[in-house]
Design an enzyme around this catalytic site. Sequence first.
Site, PDB file in Angstrom:
ATOM      1  CB  VAL A  64      -0.985   0.031   1.189  1.00 18.76           C
ATOM      2  CG1 VAL A  64      -1.967  -1.124   1.113  1.00 18.76           C
ATOM      3  CG2 VAL A  64      -0.247   0.035   2.523  1.00 18.76           C
ATOM      4  CG  ASN A  90      -7.022  -3.585   8.554  1.00 12.79           C
ATOM      5  OD1 ASN A  90      -7.190  -3.380   9.758  1.00 12.79           O
ATOM      6  ND2 ASN A  90      -6.276  -4.604   8.108  1.00 12.79           N
ATOM      7  CB  SER A 143      -5.189   3.051  16.681  1.00 13.61           C
ATOM      8  OG  SER A 143      -4.717   2.574  17.930  1.00 13.61           O
ATOM      9  CB  SER A 145      -2.440   4.631  19.088  1.00 14.92           C
ATOM     10  OG  SER A 145      -2.206   3.453  19.835  1.00 14.92           O
ATOM     11  CE1 TYR A 156      -0.135   1.538  14.443  1.00 22.84           C
ATOM     12  CE2 TYR A 156      -0.705   2.287  16.646  1.00 22.84           C
ATOM     13  CZ  TYR A 156      -1.014   1.567  15.515  1.00 22.84           C
ATOM     14  OH  TYR A 156      -2.204   0.880  15.445  1.00 22.84           O
ATOM     15  CE  LYS A 160      -3.220   2.530  12.700  1.00 17.99           C
ATOM     16  NZ  LYS A 160      -4.010   1.955  11.577  1.00 17.99           N
ATOM     17  CB  THR A 188      -5.260  -3.732  23.803  1.00 17.22           C
ATOM     18  OG1 THR A 188      -4.713  -2.516  24.336  1.00 17.22           O
ATOM     19  CG2 THR A 188      -4.150  -4.763  23.672  1.00 17.22           C
ATOM     20  CB  ILE A 189      -7.455  -5.759  18.571  1.00 16.93           C
ATOM     21  CG1 ILE A 189      -8.390  -4.543  18.678  1.00 16.93           C
ATOM     22  CG2 ILE A 189      -8.163  -6.955  17.957  1.00 16.93           C
ATOM     23  CD1 ILE A 189      -9.615  -4.743  19.537  1.00 16.93           C
TER      24      ILE A 189
END
Length: 253
Positions: A64, A90, A143, A145, A156, A160, A188-189
């Site tokens: 991507v 995603n 996120s 985040s 990161y 997001k 948190t996944i």
Amino acid sequence: MLLQDKVVLITGGSQGIGAGAALGCAEHGAHVAINYHGNSADAEKVVAEVRKKGRRAIAVKGDVADASTATAFVKAAVQEFGKVDVFVSNAGICPFHSFLDMPQETLERTLKVNLHGAYYMTQAAANQMKDQGHGGSIVAISSISALVGGEYQTHYTPTKAGVHSLMQSCAIALGRYGIRCNSVMPGTIATSINKEDLAQPGKREYMEGRIPLGRLGRPDDVAGCVVFLASDLARYVTGASVLVDGGLFVNLQ
């Protein structure tokens, strides 16, 4: 069947949240095209699972971070299914690293995949939706985040926050074409992106202890929100963000 005969495109769809979204959309009647960059076997497994649900599916390999991947992915989906109804941005990476000695290549790769990639892909999908003339739905996986900091995520968290902001701006830019743009903010996944971090002694227990619902999230927890935002149940929802975090954010507050 909230997405009956809709065509859904998902980046980073071979594992984790992307794979969960692909299966969740298929369960609600959608045909699915996934983009992936890594293991072809993982991608084909997702395709096989979607087909078991009686839906059509394809997997298209591509990075991507390369703008040409976006147009190629959308083109492949249109050739296979004839249209694009829903796009789920995603694909993302989070190579945990301290701030003061962050390698330039780590920073730049994270920015290119997470933010540039989301931009290129959203733009390509939106152009296809505009040309079709019957609107569409774009859902970006941001996120928690985007709202809170992380010591080892200084590269990161800005991406997001950027993805969230991108959806807000695109909601304005694309509303005239009937294209809705929203973001999902998972907490948190448990996926491969944090598998190593959660393997540290006591880390998983600590993380679960901060979540009011008492457990880490699963990809299918996020998938339910994606399906809702993609569907006509959310036909008047655009420019919004939805936390899917088991209550983590409000507890941190």
